[in-house]
Scaffold this active site. Sequence first.
Site, PDB file in Angstrom:
ATOM      1  N   GLU A  77       0.843  -1.185   0.000  1.00 15.25           N
ATOM      2  CA  GLU A  77       0.000   0.000   0.000  1.00 15.25           C
ATOM      3  C   GLU A  77       0.886   1.245   0.000  1.00 15.25           C
ATOM      4  O   GLU A  77       1.754   1.405   0.848  1.00 15.25           O
ATOM      5  CB  GLU A  77      -0.874  -0.025   1.262  1.00 15.25           C
ATOM      6  CG  GLU A  77      -1.594   1.260   1.550  1.00 15.25           C
ATOM      7  CD  GLU A  77      -2.251   1.235   2.936  1.00 15.25           C
ATOM      8  OE1 GLU A  77      -2.078   0.261   3.687  1.00 15.25           O
ATOM      9  OE2 GLU A  77      -2.949   2.219   3.243  1.00 15.25           O
ATOM     10  N   ASP A  89      -0.807  -0.939   5.868  1.00 16.00           N
ATOM     11  CA  ASP A  89      -0.630  -0.282   7.157  1.00 16.00           C
ATOM     12  C   ASP A  89      -1.581  -0.879   8.196  1.00 16.00           C
ATOM     13  O   ASP A  89      -2.642  -1.383   7.862  1.00 16.00           O
ATOM     14  CB  ASP A  89      -0.962   1.220   7.042  1.00 16.00           C
ATOM     15  CG  ASP A  89       0.069   1.965   6.211  1.00 16.00           C
ATOM     16  OD1 ASP A  89       1.173   1.415   6.031  1.00 16.00           O
ATOM     17  OD2 ASP A  89      -0.239   3.075   5.740  1.00 16.00           O
ATOM     18  N   ASP A 102      -3.711   0.401  10.022  1.00 14.13           N
ATOM     19  CA  ASP A 102      -4.744   1.371  10.404  1.00 14.13           C
ATOM     20  C   ASP A 102      -6.029   1.061   9.626  1.00 14.13           C
ATOM     21  O   ASP A 102      -6.115   0.058   8.931  1.00 14.13           O
ATOM     22  CB  ASP A 102      -4.271   2.805  10.133  1.00 14.13           C
ATOM     23  CG  ASP A 102      -3.938   3.027   8.667  1.00 14.13           C
ATOM     24  OD1 ASP A 102      -4.215   2.118   7.839  1.00 14.13           O
ATOM     25  OD2 ASP A 102      -3.399   4.090   8.328  1.00 14.13           O
ATOM     26  N   ASP A 119      -7.485   2.497   7.042  1.00 10.26           N
ATOM     27  CA  ASP A 119      -7.341   2.461   5.587  1.00 10.26           C
ATOM     28  C   ASP A 119      -6.671   1.166   5.133  1.00 10.26           C
ATOM     29  O   ASP A 119      -7.090   0.543   4.160  1.00 10.26           O
ATOM     30  CB  ASP A 119      -6.500   3.641   5.099  1.00 10.26           C
ATOM     31  CG  ASP A 119      -7.328   4.903   4.968  1.00 10.26           C
ATOM     32  OD1 ASP A 119      -8.575   4.789   5.064  1.00 10.26           O
ATOM     33  OD2 ASP A 119      -6.741   5.986   4.791  1.00 10.26           O
TER      34      ASP A 119
END
Length: 745
Positions: A432, A505, A507, A509
Amino acid sequence: MAEEQGNYNAENIQVLEGMEAVRKRPAMYIGDTGERGYHHLVYEVVDNSIDEALAGYCSMIDVIINPDGSLTVQDNGRGIPVDMHPTQHKPAIEVVLTILHAGGKFDGSNYKVSGGLHGVGVSCVNALSDWMKVDVKRDGKIHHIEFSRGHVTKPLEVVGECGDETGTKVTFFPDHTIFSCRAFKWEILCARLRELAFLNKGVTIHFRDDEGEAHHEETFHYDGGIDEFVEYLNQNKKPLSPVIHFEGAKEGTTGMVQAEISLQYTDSYSTLEQTYCNNIHTIEGGTHLSGFRRALTATIKKYGLDNKLLKEKEFDSLTGDDMREGLTVVVSVKVPQPQFEGQTKTKLGNGEVDGIVGSIVSDKLMTFFEENPSIAKIVIEKTLLAARAREAARAARESTRRKGVMDGLSLPGKLRDCSERDPAKTELFLVEGDSAGGSAQTGRDRATQAILPLRGKVLNVEKARIDRMLANAEIRTLITAIGCGFGEEWDVSKARYHKIVIMTDADVDGAHIRTLLLTFFYRKMPELIEKGYVYLAQPPLYKVERKKKIEYVLTDGELTQKLLTLGLDDFEVKGKDGSVLDAEKAKELMMLLAEIEATCKMVEERGFRPEELVRDETATGSGASMLKKEFSSLSAYGYGPDDYFGPPSLTGAAPASGKLKKLLDDVRAHGKQGLSIYRFKGLGEMDDTELYETTMNPATRHMLRVKLNDAVAADQMFSLLMGDEVEPRRKFIEDNALNVRNLDF
Ligand code: 28G
């Protein structure tokens, strides 16, 4: 007398040899000795009860995981016969439980319709159990017998009376010298027991877990049978038709073949086909599935043409796949002597079943269309849309092929490929963001690791037809890099890498992109997951520096453990009675306090007061029972809720925290001294060496291999997470909020 003795010995040798054979080669009898085989033991026992239900004598089956890890199955059937067996010179129950194949499953005449995949019978379960205890209620008496590893340890005896109740109760503890699995899993058993209740309508299966921390309990009972199964499968999808049911029976070469089919169209773009033979899930399909598919295609085409809903040209170009877009179907057949073929022996081979299922479906589906023309029209219109999308995708594919994009001759510019050409040795990292992509590219092992940076969000394939998918640049890049082609030309053997690693990641997203990619693989390239080619990278959450030494920490739990271990150095922890705890015990107590703290935090986030839940005996729900379990462990140190929360407050205000809460804070603070802790916000914050060493280097990294245990649950999860329905999605996320710590898709 002498002859009696001789027979007795001969029969004992038969038992001895049979049980030894099973224990010597358990995998031959139950498939494997891991998680699958362990749960298979339960299915074999439950299948006996199901058979008793199918014979018309049993309506209730209870399954309980006991606190000691053993498992009990109880039914209200006739009870296994306890009288002397005519030829074996021992009680019939002993014969059933110690002689291989004593269930009559293999004699053809009196076929068992249910039956685990291997159909080996409950005597194998006995052979593979450290102990087994059986109670039979029959003829007004309770009869009891016990075994160990397949041999009688307590002969049959009457232990009580039961009036006119009848039934069988079996409790067993698997032999842990044979199995690598250590415990029964609620989710695995739940899925199979629910499925059995759908497949055998009217039977009540009650399931309880008395072992696990969260006290689970469920009852499965479906008067609607497989019709309710289809409704269940479609609960997160929008239906386009009612559930349509067909059934029939026909004489086959080995006896009566029965078939039941339920289907429903939804607005989804995927297809779900669940097929069973004798209650066994036939994952690889077979003749029942091929018969169904052929009849569905032929009937839709004929109805469409006859009623001028299809033009001649459309008629010719429609494929079976077009007609199954959005279809959910359950096919269940009962076959006297089933032949199972295929790699995993889950493909039905009996040829005649194709025609039997086919004729039932064509007759009855045609009648249904004639009586419900508006629904027929909706189905045919959806079919045409699917065909058009497929044609558009083909055109797109042709044009990209001319440019050489699909065949791997020209790989996408963004792909940083590796030099090794043997796919078994290579890995593709889907990364990503460009900055992480850059680090990965510099840090990687160029020989075996390829990098594909993904920009922005990947298309949600749950909401897109094949043509729109191929118009999406990220998806096209992905398809080309993987090398298996797509749709009609898909070929898993062309995979250019045998490890495809999703690296996002930690998180929200990142989680979203990961879910989108998993949806894509699950819906469009499921073989990649089945073959175990798909992985999730596990980048560290923290970087910890102490005395110039750097360490990476993967999870919050690991960090807590580290801080508490360091913090306990020159720190004295006492039990309630004032005695000093040794280092081991002190650490255990601190870890327990950290667990309590984490649970309290989750409970508070859901708007509850943890101290109230712990003190309220009637409070239930997963938060409350988790807390109660934790506090009961705490009582082993002599401590109670007051020691953690502080004394109950009379004013209703939040109490001042108790001394254990303070102790936890103090030890943790002490542990933090001289430490610098950094929490990574994304992969992009790591430099190339760091990213390689922590997340990509095969010698030091952690990765999760994506597995699909339960196709039904996976289909529902993806429909739910990626579909349109907002309310069920909210509920799913809420229901699972307390379990996020254990979520390891
Ligand atoms: C609770 C755990 C698993 C069972 C029965 C009932 C009968 C039976 C079981 O008979 C021997 C061989 C063929 C007839 C059958 C009782 C007929 C009359 C039974 C179970 C005898 C096996 N009365 N319930 N086996 N057959 N439940 N539950 O195991 O000739 S096994």
